[in-house]
Scaffold this motif. Sequence first.
Motif, short mmCIF file in Angstrom:
data_model
loop_
_atom_site.label_atom_id
_atom_site.label_comp_id
_atom_site.label_asym_id
_atom_site.label_seq_id
_atom_site.Cartn_x
_atom_site.Cartn_y
_atom_site.Cartn_z
N LEU A 137 0.83 -1.20 0.00
CA LEU A 137 0.00 0.00 0.00
C LEU A 137 0.87 1.25 0.00
N GLY A 138 0.76 2.01 -1.09
CA GLY A 138 1.58 3.20 -1.24
C GLY A 138 2.97 2.89 -1.78
N LEU A 139 3.78 3.94 -1.89
CA LEU A 139 5.16 3.83 -2.37
C LEU A 139 6.08 4.48 -1.33
N PRO A 140 6.18 3.87 -0.15
CA PRO A 140 6.94 4.52 0.93
C PRO A 140 8.41 4.72 0.59
N ALA A 141 9.01 3.85 -0.21
CA ALA A 141 10.42 4.02 -0.57
C ALA A 141 10.64 5.26 -1.43
N CYS A 142 9.58 5.73 -2.09
CA CYS A 142 9.65 6.94 -2.90
C CYS A 142 9.08 8.15 -2.18
N GLY A 143 8.81 7.99 -0.88
CA GLY A 143 8.25 9.09 -0.12
C GLY A 143 6.80 9.36 -0.43
N GLN A 144 6.06 8.32 -0.90
CA GLN A 144 4.65 8.49 -1.26
C GLN A 144 3.81 7.46 -0.50
N PRO A 145 3.51 7.70 0.77
CA PRO A 145 2.68 6.76 1.53
C PRO A 145 1.24 6.79 1.04
N PHE A 146 0.46 5.81 1.43
CA PHE A 146 -0.94 5.70 1.01
C PHE A 146 -1.79 6.63 1.88
N MET A 147 -1.68 7.92 1.61
CA MET A 147 -2.36 8.90 2.43
C MET A 147 -3.83 9.08 2.04
N ASP A 148 -4.14 8.81 0.78
CA ASP A 148 -5.52 8.94 0.32
C ASP A 148 -5.80 7.85 -0.68
N GLY A 149 -7.08 7.59 -0.91
CA GLY A 149 -7.49 6.52 -1.81
C GLY A 149 -8.28 5.47 -1.06
N HIS A 150 -8.78 4.51 -1.81
CA HIS A 150 -9.59 3.44 -1.25
C HIS A 150 -9.17 2.11 -1.89
N PHE A 151 -9.06 1.09 -1.07
CA PHE A 151 -8.74 -0.24 -1.60
C PHE A 151 -9.47 -1.30 -0.78
N THR A 152 -10.07 -2.26 -1.49
CA THR A 152 -10.77 -3.37 -0.85
C THR A 152 -10.28 -4.67 -1.46
N ALA A 153 -9.95 -5.63 -0.61
CA ALA A 153 -9.55 -6.96 -1.06
C ALA A 153 -10.46 -7.99 -0.40
N SER A 154 -11.06 -8.85 -1.21
CA SER A 154 -11.97 -9.88 -0.71
C SER A 154 -11.49 -11.25 -1.15
N LEU A 155 -11.61 -12.22 -0.23
CA LEU A 155 -11.25 -13.61 -0.51
C LEU A 155 -12.39 -14.50 -0.04
N GLU A 156 -12.90 -15.33 -0.94
CA GLU A 156 -13.99 -16.24 -0.63
C GLU A 156 -13.57 -17.66 -1.02
N ILE A 157 -13.70 -18.59 -0.07
CA ILE A 157 -13.38 -19.99 -0.34
C ILE A 157 -14.56 -20.85 0.07
N ASP A 158 -15.05 -21.66 -0.85
CA ASP A 158 -16.16 -22.59 -0.60
C ASP A 158 -15.71 -24.01 -0.94
N ARG A 159 -16.24 -24.97 -0.19
CA ARG A 159 -16.05 -26.38 -0.54
C ARG A 159 -17.43 -27.02 -0.65
N ARG A 160 -17.70 -27.56 -1.82
CA ARG A 160 -19.00 -28.18 -2.09
C ARG A 160 -20.14 -27.22 -1.70
N ASP A 161 -19.98 -25.96 -2.12
CA ASP A 161 -20.98 -24.90 -1.91
C ASP A 161 -21.16 -24.52 -0.44
N ARG A 162 -20.25 -24.95 0.43
CA ARG A 162 -20.30 -24.55 1.84
C ARG A 162 -19.16 -23.59 2.12
N PRO A 163 -19.44 -22.42 2.70
CA PRO A 163 -18.38 -21.45 2.94
C PRO A 163 -17.32 -21.97 3.92
N LEU A 164 -16.06 -21.83 3.53
CA LEU A 164 -14.94 -22.11 4.43
C LEU A 164 -14.33 -20.82 4.97
#
Length: 267
Positions: A137-164
């Motif tokens: 998140l961001g580019l801290p090595a370049c002096g550009q931290p993630f000060m603004d913006g939006h990010f969402t990461a979702s992970l869904e795992i099902d086995r035989r249609d049952r949520p894991l």
Amino acid sequence: MAGLELGFVRHGADTLLQTNRHQGPLRLQRPLYPEPGVCHAVILHPPGGVVGGDRLEIRAAIEKEAAVLVTTPGATKFYRSGGALATQVNHLQLDDGGCLEWLPQETIVYPGAHAATTTRIRLAADAVCMAWEVLCLGLPACGQPFMDGHFTASLEIDRRDRPLLRDRLRITGAADLNRPAGLRGHTVTATMVATGVSQKMLAALREQLAEKAGDVLTGATLMEDLLVVRCLGNCSARAKAIFQGIWSCLRPLLCGRSACVPRIWET
């Protein structure tokens, strides 16, 4: 819009690429066979980055007894947006006896990006899957931290249609990076999952993490037979090295094969 649809089948002792359809600038490099029985596939996105309004969609079907390792040649980059959302959605389907190793390079989210990623994994009863995601998140090595913006990461795992597993990370600017219940000031967060893991394997992995993690915060949890490993740090290379060590230990136990590092990782 860019899309890629892949289908892999078992033919004798080999796994073959049966379906390869693409739309827009998303491609699969030709199938590679550096080890017996496993198809190594490298997904290419020639533009090199994702901007506001872009949508990448990848579908991979691993049919009965097929074995596939999927990776990328470099980082996925979500660039600054003027307001439009950039998305990537991965649909991964495994039939009985199928084995998928989903091991992309890191995802870099630029300051000011508006982006979302979703990975959906659908497993048959005895399918085996190992997957990871490393987020920077961001580019801290370049002096550009993630000060603004939006990010969402979702992970869904099902086995035989049952949520894991249902896992969701939402970051809105620097506040979420610095909260004690957020990323505690870290810029790299990573998650690895694996199915078919036992309590005995978990104990060994925790010992390995205690020895190798150093200043990276790590944790490993087992839910039924689903292993979830998390890392918090400030270096994507460290997170990937930790995950590669876990992958090297688990692969013989879960897939019956010793670790075969994709050549693209060494270029």
